[in-house]
Design an enzyme around this catalytic site. Structure first.
Site, PDB file in Angstrom:
ATOM      1  N   LEU A   1       1.490  -8.253   7.197  1.00 58.04           N
ATOM      2  CA  LEU A   1       2.946  -8.398   7.252  1.00 58.04           C
ATOM      3  C   LEU A   1       4.047  -7.604   6.629  1.00 58.04           C
ATOM      4  O   LEU A   1       5.106  -7.602   6.893  1.00 58.04           O
ATOM      5  CB  LEU A   1       3.061  -9.894   6.992  1.00 58.04           C
ATOM      6  CG  LEU A   1       4.444 -10.652   6.860  1.00 58.04           C
ATOM      7  CD1 LEU A   1       4.723 -10.551   8.542  1.00 58.04           C
ATOM      8  CD2 LEU A   1       4.441 -12.145   6.690  1.00 58.04           C
ATOM      9  N   TYR A   2       3.394  -7.516   5.343  1.00 56.87           N
ATOM     10  CA  TYR A   2       4.265  -6.458   4.440  1.00 56.87           C
ATOM     11  C   TYR A   2       4.852  -5.238   5.136  1.00 56.87           C
ATOM     12  O   TYR A   2       6.120  -4.803   5.297  1.00 56.87           O
ATOM     13  CB  TYR A   2       3.849  -6.075   3.429  1.00 56.87           C
ATOM     14  CG  TYR A   2       4.318  -5.056   2.516  1.00 56.87           C
ATOM     15  CD1 TYR A   2       5.668  -5.222   1.779  1.00 56.87           C
ATOM     16  CD2 TYR A   2       3.887  -3.635   2.404  1.00 56.87           C
ATOM     17  CE1 TYR A   2       6.372  -4.222   1.110  1.00 56.87           C
ATOM     18  CE2 TYR A   2       4.476  -2.516   1.575  1.00 56.87           C
ATOM     19  CZ  TYR A   2       5.672  -3.081   0.966  1.00 56.87           C
ATOM     20  OH  TYR A   2       6.343  -2.151   0.113  1.00 56.87           O
TER      21      TYR A   2
END
Length: 444
Positions: free
Chosen positions: A256-257
């Protein structure tokens, strides 16, 4: 017939005795209150004295050995002074910090200024005579006392950090009302690949919403500032072409980062296209060095080796060694300043585009991937302690097995050339005075 007994004297006596009892009770209550107040005051004074003695202030030299000796009272003073937004004294401090001291110097708003890369860049810019104003929300992703220590060091070099969040639009607007920034170095972000599995919303709030909010304020500024911002090597995700080049595909994020950083690059393209904002994205590759982040491998490996604890060394699913393109902080700072110095002016004004604007993306890496096992071997040699190694398969938590930067584009455009290999960089970290004491005492 006998007259009835006179009871008036008895009643008066009882009333008098009752009055005396009330007075006595009042005196006892007052005495008890005074005693309680004095006892509370004494306890408070003892606690203040305890914290003052046991938390001496940070020395201002660049040694992580002092990172955790942070003064409790100083923290309160910093928080108080930073939160008093909008007053005359606050505006004076903001203007003073952001005013260049050299001819044609930059006036730079550095977001995430109390962070690892942000604090190093702020100090480097200030030392060469540029105006620097910091912005940081001092979140608790890692121990905020480390950020407060960096803040204190920067303040001694006349870099003021405003305490506030990217999503506070009125605060950002106020900063731009006070200072006509020429540049923004946007380094504030929710970092870390694995933490996204615990707190995904923090990545959306900071890396996407916060970035958009900053761009909204910047687009309306007159003049619009040029923006250099931190993307990440994580955007390459599952890409298998090496070394990673800026023209390789970045549509397969593994975390997700990485997805939020890739989203940032697309958002930057949009604001550049519509509003004429000059934007440069920098894809950092595993930055390390003094004053670094405690969640980074070299930092917590050092801590665990010194404490005699076992360390987990990841092995890729195909049983190959995990490797990273470790990049020393001084090299990254040079890259950030090179990008700022070559950033062209934005072409918009008051939210309206007047012509095509510069849009760039660069890798900032070391170009020499090192297996994590080799990193541990270097630390063992520098610390003169044998690590208790535990080799395990890399969990499926968003990490990628290999990173390798091609930096030829950055070299061509602003002379970026990393000069610090991992052995030299780690030696600088370990040789900082009493680094072992620091790590054991809880910096990491």
């Amino acid at each position: 017939m006998a007259s009835p007994p006179d009871t008036s004297k008895t009643l008066k006596l009882e009333r008098y005795n009752s009055y005396l009892r009330k007075i006595q009770n009042t005196k006892v209550l007052n005495a008890s209150s005074k005693l309680l107040f004095r006892a509370t005051l004494l306890i408070a004074l003892v606690l203040v004295l305890f914290f003052t003695i046991n938390c001496p202030p940070l020395s201002d030299h660049n040694n992580p050995h002092h990172l955790h000796h942070h003064n409790f009272l100083s923290t309160a003073i910093f928080a108080s002074s930073s939160s008093a937004v909008g007053g005359a004294a606050w505006e004076k401090q903001v203007r003073h910090s952001s005013t260049p001291r050299r001819p044609n110097g930059l006036s730079v708003l550095v977001t995430g200024a109390a962070g690892f890369v942000g604090s190093h860049c702020s100090l480097a810019l200030k030392k060469r005579g540029d105006g620097v104003l910091g912005l940081d929300n001092f979140n608790t992703y890692y121990d905020p006392s480390l950020k407060r220590a960096r803040q204190k060091l920067l303040l001694k070099h006349q870099v003021f950090i405003v305490e506030g969040d990217l999503n506070d639009a009125p605060l950002l607007a106020k900063l731009f009302d006070v200072v006509p920034f020429t540049h923004i170095l946007h380094l504030a972000a929710q970092a870390g690949v694995r933490y996204a599995m615990q707190n995904p919303q923090s990545y959306v709030s900071s890396n996407i919403a916060g970035f958009v909010n900053l761009l909204e304020v910047a687009k309306a500024a007159n003049p619009q500032p040029a923006i250099v911002w931190a993307s990440s090597s994580s955007v390459y995700g599952l890409n298998t072409e090496v070394p990673f080049s800026e023209n390789h595909r970045t549509d397969q994020p593994a975390s997700l980062y990485a997805a939020t950083k890739k989203a940032g690059e697309e958002i930057a393209h949009t604001y550049n296209h519509i509003y004429g904002i000059s934007l440069t994205g920098l894809r950092f590759f595993t930055v390390y060095g003094p004053w670094g982040r405690p969640d980074m491998a070299y930092f917590f490996f050092t801590k665990d080796i010194l404490q005699g604890k076992p360390i987990d060394i990841y092995q890729a699913q195909d049983e190959k060694q995990v490797a990273r393109d470790f990049t020393y902080i001084d090299d990254v700072v040079k890259g950030c300043i090179g990008a700022l110095d070559t950033a062209e002016k934005s072409t918009g004004s008051g939210g309206k585009k007047k012509g095509p604007a510069q849009l760039r993306v660069y890798n900032l890496g070391n170009t020499s991937p090192v297996p994590v096992g080799k990193l541990v071997s270097i630390l063992e040699s520098l610390l003169n302690i044998k690590a208790k190694k535990h080799v395990i398969k890399m969990p499926r938590n968003g990490d990628v097995p290999y990173t390798h930067a091609n930096v030829s584009l950055a070299y061509r455009d602003f002379g970026y050339k990393p000069t610090t290999d991992l052995s030299t960089g780690l030696r600088k970290f370990v040789k900082c005075e009493n680094v072992g004491t620091d790590v054991v005492d809880g910096v990491a």
